[in-house]
Write a protein that holds these residues in place. Structure first.
Motif, PDB file in Angstrom:
ATOM      1  N   LYS C  21     -30.893 -13.071 -17.373  1.00  0.00           N
ATOM      2  CA  LYS C  21     -29.647 -13.526 -16.764  1.00  0.00           C
ATOM      3  C   LYS C  21     -29.833 -14.913 -16.131  1.00  0.00           C
ATOM      4  CE  LYS C  21     -25.998 -11.928 -13.706  1.00  0.00           C
ATOM      5  NZ  LYS C  21     -24.955 -12.504 -14.547  1.00  0.00           N
ATOM      6  N   ALA C  22     -30.973 -15.076 -15.472  1.00  0.00           N
ATOM      7  CA  ALA C  22     -31.196 -16.322 -14.733  1.00  0.00           C
ATOM      8  C   ALA C  22     -31.369 -17.515 -15.672  1.00  0.00           C
ATOM      9  CB  ALA C  22     -32.414 -16.172 -13.833  1.00  0.00           C
ATOM     10  N   TYR C  23     -32.050 -17.296 -16.754  1.00  0.00           N
ATOM     11  CA  TYR C  23     -32.387 -18.422 -17.627  1.00  0.00           C
ATOM     12  C   TYR C  23     -31.551 -18.423 -18.890  1.00  0.00           C
ATOM     13  CZ  TYR C  23     -36.374 -18.039 -14.524  1.00  0.00           C
ATOM     14  OH  TYR C  23     -37.164 -17.908 -13.416  1.00  0.00           O
ATOM     15  N   VAL C  24     -30.348 -17.889 -18.780  1.00  0.00           N
ATOM     16  CA  VAL C  24     -29.493 -17.793 -19.966  1.00  0.00           C
ATOM     17  C   VAL C  24     -29.209 -19.190 -20.524  1.00  0.00           C
ATOM     18  CG1 VAL C  24     -27.324 -17.832 -18.687  1.00  0.00           C
ATOM     19  CG2 VAL C  24     -27.463 -16.603 -20.852  1.00  0.00           C
ATOM     20  N   SER C  25     -29.387 -20.221 -19.690  1.00  0.00           N
ATOM     21  CA  SER C  25     -29.115 -21.580 -20.170  1.00  0.00           C
ATOM     22  C   SER C  25     -30.060 -21.993 -21.293  1.00  0.00           C
ATOM     23  CB  SER C  25     -29.192 -22.578 -19.025  1.00  0.00           C
ATOM     24  OG  SER C  25     -30.507 -22.676 -18.551  1.00  0.00           O
ATOM     25  N   VAL C  26     -31.204 -21.335 -21.421  1.00  0.00           N
ATOM     26  CA  VAL C  26     -32.084 -21.719 -22.539  1.00  0.00           C
ATOM     27  C   VAL C  26     -31.388 -21.446 -23.876  1.00  0.00           C
ATOM     28  CG1 VAL C  26     -34.173 -21.222 -21.214  1.00  0.00           C
ATOM     29  CG2 VAL C  26     -33.350 -19.557 -22.851  1.00  0.00           C
TER      30      VAL C  26
END
Lengths: 227, 300, 247
Positions: C21-26
């Motif tokens: 959830k936190a690094y969904v920007s990858v």
């Protein structure tokens, strides 16, 4: 220098990836939508791709690499044995006949040394004062596609010579799809082209000259048949 | 049962010693204030207890386990400070959901009621909160987690006075219903006075005092009177604080170990005896021995 | 108050979900990188020309090779960034320790590699469809894997290559966290190696390439990729154990 050129896109992607991951331009939902949308586009285009590929498959192979290779070899073999009658007449692209009454002839091939063609010469059994020339060409197979240059060489007669000139080059541009490199992993295909096929056809100019004509020529360029 | 036991704990950063040998223990379900001046090593100590930092030597036990890199300690401890970075893509509600997943005792309802009470927008990103709102939200996380050991490091940074009051009130109420061990470091002892049961005072990385709150309030005594009358009483005693009042009078703060008899005599000689608040006591005790800020300006 | 029980596997799973959830920007950056790769692939990823009597043949080959390379670089960067202090600390507000944090990061990277590998291979179809409709040249050779099994194997290969590359990013990142100067030493060493040795025969890079990418057996190739990635991740974890959990 080329190494640095090679590095440029790599460095660019490094920087871009870092910025994109760190800056997080989208909120979580936007990220998921972008990725989901992209995945949908990929799925759609793969379906479309197989549709296209399926359509093309029917007319895909006009001439296989094997056949192109065989035909080229057959042409050469027949010509070198002087059995030009055996050659598939479809491959004869042009014929010339020249009246020639002199006893001396020079054959000039000014531009044949680079990307040239084979020129074979056969002496006829009579002195009919006629020089005949045939130009043969077998098709090339480019990824299964048949390709032939549109133009033929030219032969010009002067008082004491025949001048054979190469045809103007025909530029053939093709686009081809290739499998991505992971698909070739383990097949020991180091060269990326090894699973692609390009077989060039063979070309030949076959001359028949009167029996006792004295011919001057560059023996690298023109060879006698049956002698 | 002691939740925390430290024996001879030290922490060195490269060359500098942040914590000198420090020994203390904290019982279960106590609310303890950790007091000390800036740079006294409060944050370092709290991070060691939370398992974030590795002690350089000595023995630390939290729930009878070494906290560093320990999953049990991590599961039962929450550390709240104003440096908490949550992923910037997270909204407040996202963080609460994660907290609920990670902490078994998480009180979802409490979290939401507090969010509503403090007027926080649950859909806002944590990164965009103002300093005070961030502290408020972090505090809500700390309360809602209901961890057996809850550590607040300067929790009220940036909060305005009324929110600070509400925070301590909420902390008090919640710990009455759900007792747990709480360690709280703060600059504003006055505000936290009512909820702290014990005070651990550290000075330059060393334990200075560890005593119940009530004792701290009676620890020091203030004497006010004419200089020549007061001084004979304080010979050979540690004077923790001196302040001139007017031309002739002086205020002294020192440890309250006078006998009742002595106090009577002092009163008779015109010395006024006053209690020293816990907050002032802490300031006096942790200040450098030689003088105070006044001395900087009173040079002759 | 009672102590809550703990189960390492459960916490790793929770951390994994947290990181997803936190690094969904990858995942959105993956899309941008791949679209860029597709765009740059429009001029062809390889070409071959030959001249013969009377003709000059030039074939431009289109494939998603560049997208796969770009995606590997992306995997490297994602892994590297996961090791930086800010990212490591993001997860430390919740229940965790080193091992659970590292293992959940590896699980996250593996997931990212799967997403990256599969989309990279599929982006080949997008590229080819676009080339077919936009460039409208005659297209030779479909470049499609012959059978589903080959296709699946190729896709797994792409995924593993990205995962393998990302393990280097993770190790490099941890090394730089462990000793600041590695952030300069590592790229300098790599560049130095390339400049001194070039990319020719018998160089370290060549040996490296031979060992991993010229492996003929699929099984051995997969084993080498997974085995090396595990060893490299383990080394990174060992280094991370020398770091403070959170500063």
């Amino acid at each position: 220098m080329s190494m640095f050129l090679m590095f440029f896109p790599v460095v660019f992607v490094l920087v871009l990836a870092t910025v994109l991951v760190k800056k997080r331009p989208l909120n979580g939902k936007g990220d998921l939508w972008l990725f989901g949308g992209y995945a949908a586009v990929l799925l759609f285009s793969s379906a479309l791709f197989f549709l296209i590929a399926g359509e093309d498959n029917g007319t895909d192979e006009e001439i296989s690499a094997e056949i192109a290779e065989q035909e080229a070899q057959k042409l050469q073999a027949a010509a070198r044995e002087g059995k030009d009658e055996d050659i598939n007449k479809d491959y004869r692209k042009k014929q010339w006949t020249f009246e020639y009454e002199e006893s001396q002839l020079s054959i000039e091939t000014p531009d044949n040394s680079v990307n040239g063609t084979d020129i074979l010469m056969e002496r006829k059994e009579e002195n009919d004062q006629v020089i005949e020339a045939d130009y043969y060409q077998t098709p090339s197979s480019i990824e299964g596609k048949m390709a032939e240059p549109a133009r033929n060489p030219s032969i010009q007669q002067t008082e004491t010579a025949l001048i054979i000139r190469n045809p103007e080059e025909d530029r053939l541009e093709y686009s081809a799809f290739k499998e991505e490199f992971p698909f070739n992993q383990g097949s020991e295909k180091i060269n990326v082209f090894e699973n692609s096929s390009l077989v060039l056809g063979s070309t030949l100019i076959y001359l028949r000259v009167p029996k006792d004509l004295n011919v001057n020529m560059d023996s690298y360029q023109v060879q006698y048949v049956n002698e | 049962m002691n939740v925390i036991e430290c024996r001879g704990v030290t922490k060195k950063y490269k060359r500098k010693k942040a914590i000198h040998p420090l020994s203390f223990s904290i019982e279960e379900n106590k609310v303890v204030g950790l007091i000390g001046r800036n740079g006294a090593g409060k944050t370092t100590l709290l991070k060691i207890l939370a398992g974030f930092l590795k002690e350089s030597s000595g023995e630390v036990n939290v729930f009878s386990k070494r906290p560093f890199n320990n999953l049990v300690v991590s599961a039962n401890t929450i550390f709240i400070d104003d440096q908490m970075n949550f992923p910037s893509s997270f909204t407040l509600i996202d963080i609460l959901q994660q907290g609920e997943r990670f902490y078994e005792n998480w009180d979802k309802e409490l979290a939401h009621r507090l969010i509503a009470y403090f007027d926080l927008d649950a859909k806002q990103s944590h990164t965009n909160l103002s300093k005070g709102k961030k502290s408020t939200f972090n505090m809500i996380v700390g309360l809602a987690a209901r961890c057996p050991l809850t550590i607040f490091d300067e929790p009220t940074t940036g909060m305005d006075a009324s929110v600070r009051k509400d925070f301590y009130r909420a902390l008090l109420k919640d710990t009455i219903t759900y007792p747990r061990t709480i360690i709280l470091s703060t600059h504003y002892l006055e505000e936290a006075e009512d909820i702290l049961e014990e005070v651990l005072l550290i000075k330059e990385g060393e334990k200075y005092l560890h005593l119940p709150m009530d004792n701290l309030k009676e620890r020091l005594v203030g004497l006010t009177g004419k200089i020549d009358i007061v001084y004979p009483w304080v010979i050979n005693r540690d004077i923790l604080h001196t302040r001139k009042i007017g031309q002739e009078e002086v205020f002294l703060a020192l440890e309250n170990n006078f006998t009742g008899n002595e106090k009577e005599k002092m009163k008779l000689s015109g010395i006024r005896i006053s209690p020293v608040s816990a907050n002032d006591a802490c300031i006096y005790m942790t200040s450098e021995e030689k003088g105070s800020i006044d001395d900087v300006f009173n040079r002759e | 108050m009672y102590l809550t029980g703990n189960n390492a596997a459960k916490i790793i799973w929770q951390q994994y979900l947290f990181k997803m959830k936190a690094y969904v920007s990858v995942f959105s950056s993956l899309v941008i990188i791949q679209l860029l790769g597709i765009l740059l692939s429009f001029s062809g990823t390889a070409s071959r020309g030959t001249s013969a009597y009377g003709m000059n043949i030039n074939i431009t080959y289109y494939s998603a090779d560049m997208v796969i390379v770009f995606t590997s670089i992306w995997g490297f960067i994602c892994a590297l960034l996961l090791t930086t202090t800010a990212y490591r600390e993001d997860g430390f507000h919740f229940v965790t320790n080193r091992i659970s944090s590292n293992l959940s990061s590896v699980a996250f990277l593996f997931t990212a590699s799967i997403a990256g590998g599969i989309t990279a291979v599929f982006s080949g179809f997008l590229l080819k469809v676009l080339v077919y409709y936009i460039l409208a040249d005659e297209i030779l050779g479909t470049g499609a894997a012959a059978d589903p099994l080959t296709f699946a194997r190729g896709m797994a290969t792409a995924v593993l290559i990205i995962f393998f590359i990302s393990s280097f990013g993770y190790l490099a990142g941890m090394m730089a966290q462990w000793y600041r100067w590695f952030a300069f030493i590592l790229p300098a060493a790599l560049m130095g190696l390339l400049i001194v040795q070039g990319a020719g025969e018998g160089t370290i890079l060549q040996v490296f390439y031979r060992f991993f990418f010229e492996e003929a057996s699929t099984f051995l190739f997969f084993s080498k990729m997974i085995g090396s990635a595990c060893i490299i991740f383990a080394a990174a974890m060992f280094l991370s154990n020398q770091l403070e959990v959170k500063k």
